[in-house]
Design a protein around this motif. Sequence first.
Motif, short mmCIF file in Angstrom:
data_model
loop_
_atom_site.label_atom_id
_atom_site.label_comp_id
_atom_site.label_asym_id
_atom_site.label_seq_id
_atom_site.Cartn_x
_atom_site.Cartn_y
_atom_site.Cartn_z
N ASN A 146 14.60 4.37 -10.08
CA ASN A 146 14.37 2.95 -10.32
C ASN A 146 14.11 2.22 -9.00
O ASN A 146 14.49 2.66 -7.93
CB ASN A 146 15.57 2.32 -11.01
N GLY A 147 13.46 1.06 -9.12
CA GLY A 147 13.22 0.24 -7.94
C GLY A 147 11.85 -0.39 -7.95
O GLY A 147 11.10 -0.28 -8.92
N LEU A 148 11.52 -1.05 -6.86
CA LEU A 148 10.22 -1.68 -6.68
C LEU A 148 9.30 -0.75 -5.89
O LEU A 148 9.68 -0.25 -4.83
CB LEU A 148 10.36 -3.02 -5.95
N PHE A 149 8.09 -0.56 -6.39
CA PHE A 149 7.13 0.30 -5.74
C PHE A 149 5.77 -0.39 -5.75
O PHE A 149 5.59 -1.42 -6.40
CB PHE A 149 7.03 1.66 -6.44
N GLN A 150 4.82 0.17 -5.01
CA GLN A 150 3.48 -0.41 -4.95
C GLN A 150 2.46 0.63 -5.37
O GLN A 150 2.53 1.79 -4.97
CB GLN A 150 3.17 -0.89 -3.54
N ILE A 151 1.51 0.20 -6.19
CA ILE A 151 0.38 1.07 -6.55
C ILE A 151 -0.89 0.46 -5.97
O ILE A 151 -0.95 -0.76 -5.71
CB ILE A 151 0.25 1.26 -8.08
N ALA A 152 -1.89 1.30 -5.75
CA ALA A 152 -3.17 0.84 -5.21
C ALA A 152 -4.30 1.37 -6.08
O ALA A 152 -4.37 2.57 -6.35
CB ALA A 152 -3.35 1.32 -3.77
N VAL A 153 -5.18 0.47 -6.52
CA VAL A 153 -6.38 0.85 -7.26
C VAL A 153 -7.58 0.56 -6.37
O VAL A 153 -7.70 -0.55 -5.83
CB VAL A 153 -6.49 0.07 -8.59
N THR A 154 -8.45 1.55 -6.21
CA THR A 154 -9.59 1.42 -5.31
C THR A 154 -10.90 1.61 -6.07
O THR A 154 -11.02 2.54 -6.88
CB THR A 154 -9.52 2.46 -4.18
N ALA A 155 -11.85 0.72 -5.81
CA ALA A 155 -13.20 0.85 -6.37
C ALA A 155 -14.16 1.12 -5.20
O ALA A 155 -14.23 0.33 -4.27
CB ALA A 155 -13.61 -0.42 -7.11
#
Length: 265
Positions: A146-155
């Motif tokens: 559990n916790g806060l995470f970051q995702i990245a979407v790239t075009a």
Amino acid sequence: ITALVLMLGAATTFYFCYKVESVTTGFVIELGDKFTRDPFDYVEGMEWSVEKSELDFSKVDEQQVGEYQVTLKHGWQEFTYTMTIQDTTPPKLVLQQKDYYLQQGHTYGLDFFFDSYFDLSGEADISLEATQSISKEQNQVSFDKNGLFQIAVTATDPSGNYTVKHAIVLVDTPPVVKGMQEHYLAVGCEPDFLAGITALDELDGDVTSTVLVDASNLDNQTPGDYTVTYRAVDSFGFEGESAATVHILDAVALQDKISSHEIDR
């Protein structure tokens, strides 16, 4: 002789008045723009003469990045120009939302985060990354804590221009339902399946009030073994599920189990 000289002089004057000179070697434009079709941007000379120029764009595709040749014909003169279409504009990228709530251990694909893109080329490669994801599959993420995470979407478009959008994801576990027990019931008995049941969530705390019991497949008039399901939901919509077995027995079978101490009264 005098007449011949006058004729040659007139022809020479016409030649220099009609002749044009090139003023460029070509043009560079951004994909989506249009090349100029004005002959004055390519050659110079007498106005009436320049207007007689003919530009040939038949080998140019202004919808595609590349280098093309354009010709300008003017009487006996012909000029060739190099026309370059480049793409330096990154795609526009839209995500489904800014923040996401994910369930620990579940796998989420690109479509869960990605909404749409726009690029002048009409094409773009979309990818998903999360540095702390445990998923080994491309364009999928999954978290084991559990916790806060970051995702990245790239075009990324065919010219290598790219746009990256980041989003914060909160990873949580579903509620845990406790207190279930195996039931031995006489035919016709209608017990309170919620008695002793509790549900706890790591972030929300006590969510017992959300517990629902699904006993839709239970027929308390017919002896047999049945399953009832307990579901609790937290504030993020994550569902925790547990099950218990219910044995419906006729009076004789139930008394036998009590007598043999297989079950308590």
